[in-house]
Enzyme design. Structure first.
Site, PDB file in Angstrom:
ATOM      1  N   GLU C  29       0.710  -1.008   0.058  1.00  0.00           N
ATOM      2  CA  GLU C  29       0.091   0.001   0.050  1.00  0.00           C
ATOM      3  C   GLU C  29       0.800   1.356  -0.015  1.00  0.00           C
ATOM      4  O   GLU C  29       1.782   1.248   0.920  1.00  0.00           O
ATOM      5  CB  GLU C  29      -0.725  -0.111   1.102  1.00  0.00           C
ATOM      6  N   ALA C  59      -5.405  -4.599   0.974  1.00  0.00           N
ATOM      7  CA  ALA C  59      -5.854  -5.973   1.352  1.00  0.00           C
ATOM      8  C   ALA C  59      -4.804  -6.654   1.939  1.00  0.00           C
ATOM      9  O   ALA C  59      -4.041  -7.179   0.624  1.00  0.00           O
ATOM     10  CB  ALA C  59      -6.852  -6.557   0.292  1.00  0.00           C
ATOM     11  N   GLU C  60      -4.220  -6.959   2.810  1.00  0.00           N
ATOM     12  CA  GLU C  60      -3.120  -7.438   3.291  1.00  0.00           C
ATOM     13  C   GLU C  60      -3.287  -8.891   3.103  1.00  0.00           C
ATOM     14  O   GLU C  60      -1.954  -9.445   2.626  1.00  0.00           O
ATOM     15  CB  GLU C  60      -2.735  -7.227   4.843  1.00  0.00           C
ATOM     16  N   GLN C  82       1.951  -2.162   5.725  1.00  0.00           N
ATOM     17  CA  GLN C  82       2.258  -0.738   6.090  1.00  0.00           C
ATOM     18  C   GLN C  82       2.509  -0.672   7.423  1.00  0.00           C
ATOM     19  O   GLN C  82       3.454   0.296   7.697  1.00  0.00           O
ATOM     20  CB  GLN C  82       1.112   0.066   5.791  1.00  0.00           C
ATOM     21  N   ASP C  85       1.143  -3.979  12.785  1.00  0.00           N
ATOM     22  CA  ASP C  85       0.032  -4.243  13.184  1.00  0.00           C
ATOM     23  C   ASP C  85      -1.051  -4.676  12.300  1.00  0.00           C
ATOM     24  O   ASP C  85      -2.037  -5.470  12.571  1.00  0.00           O
ATOM     25  CB  ASP C  85      -0.457  -3.142  14.077  1.00  0.00           C
ATOM     26  N   MET C  88      -2.203  -8.941  10.500  1.00  0.00           N
ATOM     27  CA  MET C  88      -2.868  -9.880  10.844  1.00  0.00           C
ATOM     28  C   MET C  88      -3.706 -10.560   9.849  1.00  0.00           C
ATOM     29  O   MET C  88      -3.846 -11.572   9.862  1.00  0.00           O
ATOM     30  CB  MET C  88      -3.713  -9.231  12.197  1.00  0.00           C
ATOM     31  N   HIS C 129      -0.163   1.055  16.424  1.00  0.00           N
ATOM     32  CA  HIS C 129       0.951   1.418  15.382  1.00  0.00           C
ATOM     33  C   HIS C 129       2.024   1.278  16.072  1.00  0.00           C
ATOM     34  O   HIS C 129       3.020   2.206  15.830  1.00  0.00           O
ATOM     35  CB  HIS C 129       0.687   2.886  14.787  1.00  0.00           C
TER      36      HIS C 129
HETATM   37  C1  LIG Z   1      -5.431  -3.470   7.602  1.00  0.00           C
HETATM   38  C2  LIG Z   1      -5.383  -2.038   7.281  1.00  0.00           C
HETATM   39  N1  LIG Z   1      -4.068  -2.033   6.736  1.00  0.00           N
HETATM   40  C3  LIG Z   1      -3.520  -0.574   6.154  1.00  0.00           C
HETATM   41  C4  LIG Z   1      -3.990   0.452   7.037  1.00  0.00           C
HETATM   42  C5  LIG Z   1      -3.246   1.945   6.788  1.00  0.00           C
HETATM   43  N2  LIG Z   1      -4.249   2.801   6.541  1.00  0.00           N
HETATM   44  C6  LIG Z   1      -4.961   3.523   7.154  1.00  0.00           C
HETATM   45  S1  LIG Z   1      -6.142   4.397   6.207  1.00  0.00           S
HETATM   46  C7  LIG Z   1      -5.599   3.843   4.785  1.00  0.00           C
HETATM   47  C8  LIG Z   1      -6.374   4.041   3.643  1.00  0.00           C
HETATM   48  C9  LIG Z   1      -7.918   3.962   3.779  1.00  0.00           C
HETATM   49  O1  LIG Z   1      -8.356   4.131   2.579  1.00  0.00           O
HETATM   50  P1  LIG Z   1      -9.959   4.284   2.596  1.00  0.00           P
HETATM   51  O2  LIG Z   1     -10.669   3.205   2.986  1.00  0.00           O
HETATM   52  O3  LIG Z   1     -10.511   4.760   1.152  1.00  0.00           O
HETATM   53  O4  LIG Z   1     -10.574   5.573   3.603  1.00  0.00           O
HETATM   54  P2  LIG Z   1     -10.194   7.130   3.475  1.00  0.00           P
HETATM   55  O5  LIG Z   1      -8.903   7.180   4.696  1.00  0.00           O
HETATM   56  O6  LIG Z   1      -9.939   7.291   2.182  1.00  0.00           O
HETATM   57  O7  LIG Z   1     -11.189   7.681   4.060  1.00  0.00           O
HETATM   58  C10 LIG Z   1      -4.658   2.898   5.150  1.00  0.00           C
HETATM   59  C11 LIG Z   1      -4.177   1.903   3.904  1.00  0.00           C
HETATM   60  C12 LIG Z   1      -4.995   0.218   8.258  1.00  0.00           C
HETATM   61  N3  LIG Z   1      -5.458   1.024   9.147  1.00  0.00           N
HETATM   62  N4  LIG Z   1      -5.417  -1.101   8.278  1.00  0.00           N
END
Ligand SMILES: Cc1ncc(C[n+]2csc(CCOP(=O)(O)OP(=O)(O)O)c2C)c(N)n1
Ligand SMILES: Cc1ncc(C[n+]2csc(CCOP(=O)(O)OP(=O)(O)O)c2C)c(N)n1
Ligand SMILES: [Mg+2]
Ligand SMILES: [Mg+2]
Lengths: 327, 339, 327, 339
Positions: C29, C59-60, C82, C85, C88, C129
């Protein structure tokens, strides 16, 4: 007291808890009409109907996650993972969510879910129907992990798990299901989660173990007894968080300790047991702490020759106990 | 600026047709504006070095508030995601609560300063505690709705997520489970076009996120996330359906993330300023104000009073939160398990 | 030798391996245009283009699973989670698939994937985090887990991981990224996975640790040195499977052992280290094995007061080392 | 028994229109029949206590073989699931290989007796090693296709799963990833109406599993899994699309699981015999034979020779496998890591 099997103890605990509390319900794959692939939920569908005995889609993260949501709402879900090996897709829900719900909300929300799963080998289940998976979860504050060895403990601990205010992983040894039988009272009882249990008092060597291995150790102890070796056997029962006091007492008592698990050796929960002993009662020891465990290969293969090489059994345990006694 | 179609839409009395009074939509606007103002203050505090982190609602207030007003904020359950300032305000969280969260103080009702800002949870308002890993809340919402069904309660479980998060397995598994069980859940995907730096085209290949609904056998609609009334209508229909026992719905609200992903992000590396500026013209906080002014609901006087009141509330909350105490170090040992 | 930061060592290793071998590519990501949220992949997108630096959907399980598939095919994917944590959701792919590919196919198929993830606390990252997640995986034969402490080790070990024929989890301490700097040669080199490293020779007490804690221990050792206490510091570097020989030697050398981790104490990988010592060199010990770890609460909270209480630091380490020395 | 519509379909020369020669479809039939016969033998061996476990292809041979023949069995990659006896036979696994697997002997090319039957894998035939947890193979297929794309190979990655397994998160994540990257993957869901005891209605609420395709922006079709030619056509189109760089496709084949879930299952507790009997009438092994007979391709003579040959092959393979050695106990320590 009637004698029932390990799996019957599971079924009875579920049934009685569902009768006692309307909020208790069961969900999982094939738990309904089929009564579970091992028949642990047999009869529940007929008794409580499809709204409380829910055949779910084939999706473990949802089984855990829906259970967690229902528990947050105030229900008492008992989620079944068909095999412990298939709990892996649900790890995120269990570790990130169930274990941390109370803590992260500063005690505002709770998650009293119970997740049951049959684990362990010796059933020709090959790599993916034989694993011990407890070590994956045994480092997650907020979780409790129970792994009982007898029908009596199964029933009392499963009831305690269902009534517990926090998430409990409840691992049942699938080979014990029909192999292990024992006395179980008809009256309602629970066993406190977090307490180990001395399954045999002895003076010469200490064996600390859990699950099906308790039975192996007891069998081996009887053999050793005829040669005048008196083994003390501690059944951990709850493998996370561990009952440190009981471990220290059991180790100190004989000064010779064998730690026993069916899991792969490196990184198994008996490593933690060794650490507790070596931190707390090192100078009470008369021999190095000995560990007997599965080899460090992914899991037990299918072919009988190879499964036998991997799987724990009373003979391997007896051999290790003798070695320790002779140290 | 606004073309004739939009102008017409603007002038029609759409809210009456939806059964919303003038006062209702003034309240909607007030909530949107409050969300925006709190968010803006958070950024100021962050840039001043007073709070370490902000994650914004900006650009999504219309969807969040429009949706919340279509629910029973006194009885329904919500599982918001980290941008849902508008949702939690509508469900009863106060500005003070939010400032306490921003400053991570002991009194923060969300987590007592244990979690980062944007990790909402408040049991008394049925705001379900959330975590950082995205999309885990989706199965929880389904489980809560299962609880409603088992207890035959006429309640709705409302869960939101970003469009990026709709690619997680938990979205699929949760949506499918809810539909098989015909549970009263509303899945609302707030499509703001980005998942951090990843634009929509690299996240999905479908035309609309709501195209996923048919695969779960539930209705799916895509609405303008900058139009609180359109969102209101879609959520209202979904809520009615849910309460009638007809099962879940999927709603996609399309808008734009007006800020960087969070205070730790710098969005200039991955998107053009022109794109952001264009999106700002559609900002619901502006366009909805315009609608209210056209209908003489938001008079100059009302607006001034509103701003003054809000500024005062926010100032007081900021001051209070800044002065408030952190949790004691030793408190970290509490609440691992029930006591 | 130029001095570079821990994160620069990551970037250099990735870039050089991508230059060396066309089959190496990066996926995760925000790894592309954005260069990663920590900037570990900075510049790679510009150099190698979007086909080899792939911004994936959020999508991990797919990131890991697609990486695993590509590795089975013969590519050399480096997947980024990323934050550790957020690994999982990928546990099933890592434990059930990557770890067991070679074994289950009787050596027919292999899975040379590298999965990188920033872990650890002290960055105001709160519960999700800040975690150390290695214990979840440190019981899975077939996996290797690397957790380096210096830029030199980062670069040499990450290159080795990418060239390794088996799956490697590579955990980078996110606070170390910009905090820790060190000499790194410009010429190509690798460091063998599986070998611990003595980071300081000493005669009085032994500290065994890994990751950012190595730096804390080194700082503490300097303080102790002024009081004439001479600490021996072993950096595990590979935390699964452990370098047993190095552990036994380091423990035996001084007879006083402090095991150190930032992870929660119970079930952390230092339990296994304690078990290895108590199995192999118990009688060389002059003091109980001491463990210093994070408390058994889910993870470190956000507010600075609470984060500090949880997070390891040089003072806590120094204190524990002094206590041990005085035993 | 067959109505007029079906009769017409039967008499049309459908295979020529698909570019398949008489010999092609005879080969198809031969592979289906061989799969069936091996499967039946496995059950006999199981019931005789000679092998501990069987999981069946019965009822899905038409879909498996129809699909495989639409692929390049000498170059493409397959990620079969546990019922895919028809697929692995078409891709070059031999009866002897399969019997060695059933008996869990050291020579078993799938795993050397390490895995249960039905866990296929054979690198030389590009049959990718599989595990027990369902659906994990889906992202692998995508990763393999990503490899093709990066190396600009004109290959297809073909992955199958049951309809129950299409509810796992990995299906969603894998399908979405493939479509965003426009990868040459074919996802084929073999819908046999049950996931162990759970009937389709309790697994999904959508009308067709292929309804999920639109949510990933790929084509989706549902075909009769008992009609190898219809499956052939759908997979052929998907393969052509894939090779042209147009991305993945989702194909659902509908048939029925004619046996219990596995030798450990007893399906009488959850489904009516009548339902199973009705399904048996549509069994592709019967209906396709009928089609071949109608077109004089499966003459009595050909059929007899075929049966005789197969029986001999199966007998020999069984005997060989039964005599073959188990792996040495000490071999379990091998191949945890590369040596
Ligand atoms: C399982 C997971 N992977 C990665 C992250 C890091 N992360 C936090 S917000 C985000 C992007 C989220 O995008 P979206 O679902 O479109 O929501 P937006 O922030 O655009 O509102 C990522 C990759 C996370 N919080 N959880
Ligand atoms: C992750 C996981 N959960 C549970 C199981 C146990 N299990 C094996 S097959 C099966 C049902 C599969 O149904 P479907 O996908 O429809 O395939 P079918 O067997 O009907 O061909 C289940 C639940 C498993 N193998 N993996
Ligand atoms: Mg977004
Ligand atoms: Mg099926």
């Amino acid at each position: 007291m009637p004698v029932i099997s390990y799996i019957q103890a599971v079924t009875q605990a579920l049934q009685e808890e569902m009768e006692r509390d309307e909020k208790v319900f069961v969900l999982g794959e094939d738990v309904g009409v089929r009564g579970g692939v091992f028949r642990a939920t047999e009869g529940l569908y007929e008794k409580f109907g499809e709204s409380r005995v829910i055949d779910t889609p084939l999706a473990e993260s949802a089984i855990a996650g829906v259970g967690i949501g229902a528990a947050m709402y105030g229900m008492r879900p008992v989620a079944e993972m068909q095999f412990a090996d298939f709990i892996m897709p649900a790890v995120n829900q269990i570790i990130s969510e169930a274990a941390k719900t109370r803590y992260r909300s500063n005690n505002d929300w709770t998650c009293p879910v119970t997740i049951r799963a049959p684990y362990g080998g010796g059933v020709h289940g090959a790599l993916y129907h034989s694993q011990s998976v407890e070590a994956v979860f045994a480092n997650q504050p907020g979780l409790k992990i129970v792994m009982p060895s007898t029908p009596y403990d199964v029933k009392g601990l499963l009831k305690a798990a269902i009534r517990d205010e926090d998430p409990v992983l409840f691992f049942e040894h699938k080979r014990a299901y029909r192999l292990i039988k024992g006395n179980v009272p008809e009256a309602d009882y629970t066993i406190p989660i977090g307490e180990a249990d001395v399954k045999r008092e002895g003076a010469d060597i200490t064996v600390i173990t859990y699950g099906l291995c308790v039975d192996f150790a007891l069998q081996a102890a009887e053999k050793l007894a005829t040669d005048g070796i008196d083994a003390h056997i501690l059944d951990l029962r709850t493998i996370y968080p561990l009952d440190q006091q009981a471990i220290i007492e059991a180790a100190s008592k004989t000064g010779k300790v064998l730690l026993l698990t069916e899991d792969n050796k490196e990184g198994s929960i008996i490593g933690e047991v060794a650490a507790i002993i070596s931190e707390n009662c090192l100078f009470d020891l008369d021999a190095p702490i000995k560990r007997l465990a599965g080899p460090d290969v992914p899991s037990m293969p299918y072919a009988p020759t190879m499964e036998k090489e991997f799987m724990m059994n009373p003979e391997k345990v007896e051999h290790a106990m003798r070695e320790l006694a002779e140290f | 600026m606004v073309n004739t179609d939009e102008q017409k839409k603007m002038m029609e009395n759409r809210h009456h047709r939806l059964g919303l009074s003038d006062n209702d939509i003034l309240e909607m606007y007030r909530t949107m504006l409050l969300a925006r103002k709190i968010d803006e203050r958070m950024w100021l505090l962050n840039r001043a070095g007073k709070i370490p982190f902000v994650v914004s609602c900006q650009g999504q207030e219309g969807a969040q508030v429009g949706a919340s007003f279509a629910l029973d904020t006194k009885r329904d359950y919500v599982l918001p995601y980290y941008r849902d300032l508008g949702v939690v305000l509508a469900f009863g969280m106060t500005t003070k609560d939010l400032m306490l969260q921003g400053f991570a103080k002991a009194e923060d009702p969300n987590s007592g300063g244990r979690q980062m800002p944007g990790h909402f949870g408040q049991k008394k308002n049925r705001i379900v505690t959330g975590s950082s890993p995205v999309t885990t809340q989706v199965p929880h919402a389904v489980g809560i709705a299962l609880g409603f069904k088992m207890e035959q309660k006429d309640l709705v479980s409302f869960v939101t997520l970003g469009e990026g998060s709709s690619n997680q397995g938990d979205f699929h598994e949760g949506a499918n489970f809810a539909s098989v069980q015909k549970l009263p859940v509303i899945f609302m995907v707030q499509n703001n076009q980005y998942a951090i730096s990843v634009p929509l085209t690299k996240q999905v290949a479908c035309e609309k996120i709501s195209d996923r609904a048919i695969g779960y056998g539930m209705p799916g609609v895509t609405v303008d996330g900058n139009d609180p009334l359109e969102v209101y209508q879609a959520v209202k229909e979904a809520a009615d359906r849910a309460r009638r026992g007809e099962g879940p719905s999927l709603i996609e609200t399309v808008s734009y993330r007006l800020t960087p992903h969070s205070s730790d992000d710098d969005d200039r590396s991955y998107r053009e300023r022109g794109e952001v500026d264009a999106a700002k013209e559609k900002d619901a906080v502006l366009t909805f104000a315009h609608y209210l002014r056209e209908h003489n609901i938001l008079t100059e006087q009302v607006e001034k009073t509103m701003h003054d009141e809000m500024n005062q509330i926010i100032n007081e909350a900021t001051e209070y939160a800044e002065q408030a105490a952190y949790a004691e170090p030793a408190s970290i040992y509490n609440y691992v398990y029930g006591e």
